[in-house]
Design an enzyme around this catalytic site. Structure first.
Site, PDB file in Angstrom:
ATOM      1  N   PRO A 137      39.061 -11.147 -24.898  1.00 36.67           N
ATOM      2  CA  PRO A 137      39.979 -11.293 -23.757  1.00 36.67           C
ATOM      3  C   PRO A 137      39.582 -10.556 -22.482  1.00 36.67           C
ATOM      4  O   PRO A 137      40.238  -9.610 -22.050  1.00 36.67           O
ATOM      5  CB  PRO A 137      41.293 -10.757 -24.329  1.00 36.67           C
ATOM      6  CG  PRO A 137      40.865  -9.715 -25.306  1.00 36.67           C
ATOM      7  CD  PRO A 137      39.601 -10.242 -25.917  1.00 36.67           C
ATOM      8  N   CYS A 138      38.534 -11.044 -21.842  1.00 39.48           N
ATOM      9  CA  CYS A 138      38.131 -10.452 -20.566  1.00 39.48           C
ATOM     10  C   CYS A 138      39.201 -10.683 -19.500  1.00 39.48           C
ATOM     11  O   CYS A 138      39.216  -9.980 -18.483  1.00 39.48           O
ATOM     12  CB  CYS A 138      36.774 -10.973 -20.139  1.00 39.48           C
ATOM     13  SG  CYS A 138      36.640 -12.758 -20.054  1.00 39.48           S
TER      14      CYS A 138
END
Length: 176
Positions: A137-138
């Site tokens: 989850p950047c």
């Protein structure tokens, strides 16, 4: 001998995702289908010797993604990943998966957590090179002032993902 890889697409509220999983059902790439410059680059760099076959829901990855988009934000944690990158990138991506859904952190805070407090720019570059959107989850990394910063899928999608996770994390907190 080439590696056997499976392709599938998942329709989501923010666009179709193209996924690549290996024969073990491990997610190797997840990118927005309408961003061919990103996924084609990943294909060229990491999968040039792979043999691709279309397969529905390899390893259950598509089903878990659908659960996530339906509000079960913890479903992402069930997806095994294996991305290609440098040691620093891999460390950054592992740390991204430790950011709880419904929260965010800054590039500086992530660099500090990794024991490299001056590596904010390197963390930003590693985020940008992440080949597994959403699951790694950047999108949970924001500017030091809380502002939205670059996202390979576009800032509108980043905002949607953050809002989606915050809404469902709040519902989960109320029920526990």
């Amino acid at each position: 001998m080439s590696e056997e890889l499976f392709l599938d697409t998942v329709k989501t509220p923010i666009g179709s995702l193209l996924l690549v999983a290996d024969a073990r059902g491990v997610l190797r790439m997840l990118e927005f289908e309408d961003r061919p410059e990103r996924w084609r680059s990943i294909f060229r760099r990491h999968f040039k010797d792979g043999e691709f076959r279309k397969k529905r829901d390899p390893g259950g990855v598509a089903s878990k993604l659908k659960r996530y988009f339906d509000g079960d934000i913890a479903a992402l944690d069930e997806i095994k990943v294996d991305a290609h990158g440098t040691d620093f990138q891999l460390a950054c991506w592992r740390n991204l998966r430790k950011i709880p859904a419904g929260s965010s952190t800054s590039y500086g805070a992530l660099a500090k957590k990794m024991g490299r407090p001056s590596a904010m720019r390197a963390v930003g570059l590693a985020n940008g090179a992440n080949p597994i959107a959403v699951v790694v989850p950047c999108h949970r990394v924001v500017g030091a002032d809380g502002s939205l910063t670059g996202y390979g899928g576009g800032l509108g999608r980043k905002r949607w993902l953050l809002d989606h996770e915050a809404r469902h994390a709040a519902k989960k907190r109320k029920t526990t």
